[in-house]
Design a protein around this motif. Structure first.
Motif, short mmCIF file in Angstrom:
data_model
loop_
_atom_site.label_atom_id
_atom_site.label_comp_id
_atom_site.label_asym_id
_atom_site.label_seq_id
_atom_site.Cartn_x
_atom_site.Cartn_y
_atom_site.Cartn_z
N ALA A 1 1.14 -3.18 -10.22
CA ALA A 1 0.93 -1.75 -9.94
C ALA A 1 0.30 -1.56 -8.56
N ALA A 2 -0.55 -2.52 -8.17
CA ALA A 2 -1.20 -2.42 -6.85
C ALA A 2 -0.16 -2.55 -5.73
N MET B 1 1.59 0.68 -5.58
CA MET B 1 0.72 1.68 -4.95
C MET B 1 0.81 1.56 -3.43
N LEU B 2 0.74 0.33 -2.94
CA LEU B 2 0.77 0.13 -1.48
C LEU B 2 2.10 0.58 -0.88
#
Lengths: 345, 265, 357
Positions: free
Chosen positions: B147-148, B151-152
């Motif tokens: 998910a990170a 997100m980026l």
């Protein structure tokens, strides 16, 4: 908060809040806290408890035997009471065995054996060394890719770099195992020229050396070093290099004074990434060493969980690894003067 | 001086060639052994060319089940990571500096955390609720860091978003939902595709996080991992060949499509 | 479409320590072309956001058509805003852009597209509906933005320097076009600009703003002829400013001792106190070459502007700028000249902030 509501409205804000909350709390933060909690307690060893239970059962059997033989009613009542007490003790012990009382403390951290502590330190230092070696090996490649004479050559070089990564990490490591194995490609080559004799088990034990581990780790993580350095170098105006050369600077001086200072953020990102991957590496040592080349700390953690079945100690090991590797990452970020934002680009 | 420069370039070219050999050597060994009739993976004991290992792979029930599990897990991770990553990116774009810095650090922390620790913490946490390791936990553990990445990807795209478009739409009477649907989602569509592909591949390829949280289940990659302990056949090499062929084919297709799209304007 | 009135009632806006808007009261008439003119940072954009609903006042009220707008978001106000960068939706076609406000109101697709086409015809963009905004020229995009804003039939159209990105020729053309559209639709236009030429040519009335305050509201010719403050006098049009001390004062008239001698002119509001500092304002086009004494000096520079010459005349530390009609003999640099001006063309204002300090 009000800003969010104004921007997205009530329902959408709720969805956003729920998703981010679920992620950061349930998937990220609370599991870490749970792991920390696990690392801070332990339970009495089950072996002592089961011995005590066995003893109590034996005593109860004896008492029952006596009770059946006893004719005196006063003695019989006494024995009955003793039996009830024993049964209660057994129930308590058994309850304790299924959920023994937790003892909170730092014992899981202080109890690390000297061997494990040594492996921990060696893993961290080796990971730093892997990052350093990877930097030396990959810097010229990044430079060559960033300043390829034609775009076509740059594209070919990039593709060539990417293709080996099409194979899963495990398979790449495994291929290296085939190369370094006792009867592997290298030893077969040595045998062909008479340097080794596979029948007589006279071979070079590559797998037992740190060199093999380093070779494989650098090859597996090279891309994470090449790409960030290449990206920063692509923003360097080639005219600067030409100007420096024109002013009579040597190749060393050009790199030391022009290219490397410009590439610093990329170098930082590469070194930090490779260190992180190496420190937490599991597949490489697991496949490569098969227990012969010395352990990597991640393997100890795995064994605490799935072989010794001691999750508390395993959690303490995992948490130690997390804290130390994060501390080193942040120290490197400070040393290189790069921000979190640059690392995660 | 030019002669020295040419010599320098020749050295660099030679080094690049050497490096490529270093990168391609394992690939070559892998591929050759996949076609070797010798029952152990080997390139030195050549027993003749065979396609037997591909056949064996196609009949390998656990591998096929692992592939199914991998695809299922990867799809689940995409389904979770995309909305989470998008929500997180949207949140960050609207926050003020202080809270933003803290949240950003928290959001990227899973990327900086060793993969095995994400698997462990997920396993430990869910045990408190009586959930043992398995495919579901593996999905949750993978999502925590994938998910990170999403997100980026979204954040990078949103930084190029002209926020006055949202104001213009609101000013024309649009509800926040309509703004989201008609303005933001179309703008983010290309990065959604990117994020989905990245998330799928990250999940599919993942070993470190998965092996700690998968329990008795298995994915293709953890199955390969466990084969290293319990005897290997060149069927594993055959998987490697399939990986490489698929990836190269997709890359060629991507380049080809890109070129056609450009040709069409 | 019918415009309504807009009223600001003692409005303050503060951002932390910074007071962006201080006690502003304005009344815009229905169907008026009203401009808010001021230098950048004067608070005019904040004022626009206040009316459109992107900003709530810290104090005071905003009324549109007599209704208090407190707590009503931008999507619930009878206003439409044209952004400085236009903020067209790049991924939608021009038609979809124009129809977007109708889509937000749940109007069926066929109807809203038909209305979008009608509006595109109004702004002379027939047949361009299928294109993306990126494929249009700057002037065409401008007209799409106007059509998109008009589609929601706003009572008030707010324009935030929409012409600033265009080149000079196109800007002048669009001024006329905007004015025509405003006449045709009868919508109240509130137009933000820092360009006094734009404001003077298009507006029915103008509010001049400085440092979050409204300095003066009036018709263009009023602002030009009867500026109430030194700031307005110098921001709207060019001005020669002579500083001095009031020597004598009477209702409507005063004498000021300046470096160029004692000048007698008219006063704008009330009689300044004798002995106080004051400005004498003279428009360059009101200075004329004369034979008499008046203001004497040496020509230091001479620029031809076409219909007139700009003469820079120096006398000691004082420099005067005069616009002299391009006819007859024009003095060369270095020549001694005398400039005359009628007392009625000398405006005496109490000392204060000017636009070009």
């Amino acid at each position: 908060m009000r800003e969010i509501l104004r921007a997205f409205g009530g329902p959408l804000s709720l969805v956003i809040g729920t998703l981010v909350g679920f992620w950061l709390l349930i998937l990220v933060a609370v599991p870490q806290v749970a792991m920390l909690d696990y690392s801070l307690w332990s339970q009495a060893a089950n072996a002592d408890l089961s011995a005590a239970i066995d003893r109590a059962y034996a005593e109860a059997t004896m008492a029952e035997f006596d009770r059946r033989a006893e004719a005196n009613p006063a003695k019989a009542t006494e024995l009955d009471e003793k039996l009830t007490a024993l049964k209660r003790t057994i129930a308590e012990l058994e309850a304790a065995q299924t959920s023994p009382p937790k003892t909170y403390g730092l014992q899981n951290y202080t109890r690390m054996s000297p061997l494990h502590a040594y492996i921990f330190v060696r893993t961290i230092l080796s990971a730093l060394a892997v990052a350093a070696v990877a930097l030396v090996v990959c810097y010229p490649i990044a430079y060559a890719a960033a300043f390829a004479p034609t775009p076509r050559r740059a594209a070919i070089l990039l593709t060539a770099l990417l293709v080996p990564y099409a194979m899963n990490e495990l398979l790449r490591v495994y291929a290296w195992l085939m190369i370094f194995d006792y009867r592997g490609v290298l030893n077969s080559l040595f045998a062909a020229v008479g340097l080794a004799d596979l029948e007589a088990r006279r071979w070079v034990p590559f797998l037992e050396t740190q060199g093999a581990l380093f070779t494989v780790m650098v090859s597996v993580y090279a891309l994470f070093m090449v790409f960030p350095i290449m990206n920063t170098l692509q923003t360097l105006d080639p005219h600067q290099i030409e100007a420096a050369r024109d002013l009579g600077a040597s190749a060393w001086r050009i790199h030391a004074r022009v290219v490397i200072p410009h590439a610093k953020p990329g170098i930082a990102v590469g070194v930090i990434t490779v260190f992180m991957l190496a420190a937490g590496s599991f597949a490489v040592p697991q496949i490569l060493s098969r227990g012969t080349g010395g352990d990597w700390f991640s393997q100890l953690v795995y064994r605490q969980f799935f072989e010794a079945n001691n999750w508390n100690l395993g959690s303490a090991y995992a948490f130690s690894l997390l804290v130390v590797s994060l501390a080193i990452v942040f120290a490197m970020m400070r040393a290189f003067g790069v921000s979190l934002r640059e690392i995660t680009k | 001086m030019t002669r020295r420069r040419e010599a320098g370039e020749a050295v660099l070219d030679a080094y690049v060639a050497l490096f490529l050999l270093y990168m391609f050597l394992p690939l070559g060994v892998m591929v050759i052994a996949a076609f070797n009739a010798y029952p152990d993976p080997s390139v030195t004991q050549w027993h003749g060319f065979t396609l037997h290992w591909f056949e064996a792979l196609a009949r390998d029930g656990r591998m096929l089940a692992g592939l199914r599990n991998s695809i299922f897990a990867a799809l689940a991770v995409v389904a979770l990571s995309l909305p989470i990553g998008l929500a997180a990116a949207l949140l960050l774009t609207r926050l003020q500096s202080r809270a933003r810095g803290f949240l950003y650090a928290l959001m990227v922390s899973p990327i900086l955390t060793p993969g095995i620790i994400l698997g462990i913490s997920t396993l430990v946490f869910w045990r408190n609720f009586g959930m043992a390791g398995g495919l579901l936990l593996a999905v949750l553990a993978q999502t925590s860091f994938i998910a990170a990445y999403c997100m980026l990807i979204f954040l990078a795209r949103l930084q190029r978003f002209d926020a006055t478009q949202v104001e213009a739409a609101l000013d024309l009477g649009a509800s926040q939902g309509l703004v989201f649907r008609r303005i933001l989602v179309p703008f983010l569509a290309p990065s959604m595709a990117t994020a989905a592909v990245v998330a799928f591949l990250q999940s599919f390829e993942n070993y470190n996080t998965t092996v700690f949280s998968i329990g008795g289940d298995w994915t293709l990659v953890t199955e390969i991992g466990s084969r290293f302990r319990f005897g290997l056949t060149p069927a594993v090499n055959a998987i490697g060949v399939v990986f490489v062929v698929l990836t190269v084919a997709m890359a060629i297709l991507h380049v080809h499509l890109g070129r056609r799209r450009r040709a069409h304007g | 479409m019918r415009g309504t009135d807009v009223r600001l009632d003692h409005v303050d806006v503060t951002f932390g320590d910074f007071q962006a808007i201080s006690d502003v009261s304005l009344e815009v008439e229905p169907g008026e072309f009203f401009s808010i003119l001021g230098p950048s940072g004067c608070g005019k954009t904040t004022l626009l956001r206040l009316i459109s609903g992107f900003q709530e006042p810290t104090r005071g009220r905003v009324l549109i058509g007599g209704a208090d707008m407190a707590g009503r978001g931008p999507n619930r106000r009878p206003t439409a805003l044209i952004f400085q960068n236009l903020a067209l939706f790049p991924l939608m076609s021009v038609r979809e852009n124009v129809a977007f406000g109708l889509e937000a109101r749940g109007i069926p697709k066929r109807e809203r597209l038909a209305r979008a086409d009608a509006l595109l015809a109004l702004v002379a963009l027939e047949g361009q509906g299928a294109k993306k905004p990126g494929e249009l020229s700057g002037g065409q995009r401008q007209r799409v933005a106007i059509a998109r804003a008009l589609a929601v039939e706003p009572a008030v159209l707010l324009l935030d320097e929409p012409l600033s990105a265009l080149d000079l020729k196109l800007r002048q053309h669009m001024r006329a076009e905007l004015k025509a559209i405003q006449r045709k639709t009868g919508v109240t236009f509130i137009y933000i600009t820092h360009d006094q030429g734009e404001a003077l040519t298009m507006s029915d009335r103008i509010a001049v703003m400085n440092r979050g305050r409204v300095e003066q509201v009036g018709r263009p010719e009023e602002l030009y002829a009867e500026p109430a403050t030194p700031f307005v006098a110098t921001f709207v049009g060019e001005q020669n400013v002579l500083i001095g001390t009031v020597a004598a004062s009477a209702p409507g008239e005063a004498a000021v001792d300046t470096p160029l001698g004692r000048l007698v002119g008219r006063t704008a509001n009330g009689a300044p106190a004798v002995g106080s500092r004051a400005f004498v304002m003279i428009r360059p086009e009101r200075l004329r070459l004369s034979d008499g004494a008046a203001l004497a000096g040496v020509v230091s520079r001479r620029d031809l502007e076409g219909p007139f010459f700009v003469l820079h005349v120096e006398s000691g530390d004082t420099r005067l700028v005069a616009h002299v009609p391009n006819s007859g003999a024009i003095p060369e640099p270095g020549a001694r000249v005398a400039l005359a001006v009628d007392p009625a063309d000398m405006l005496i204002l109490p000392e204060g902030e000017t636009a070009r300090a």
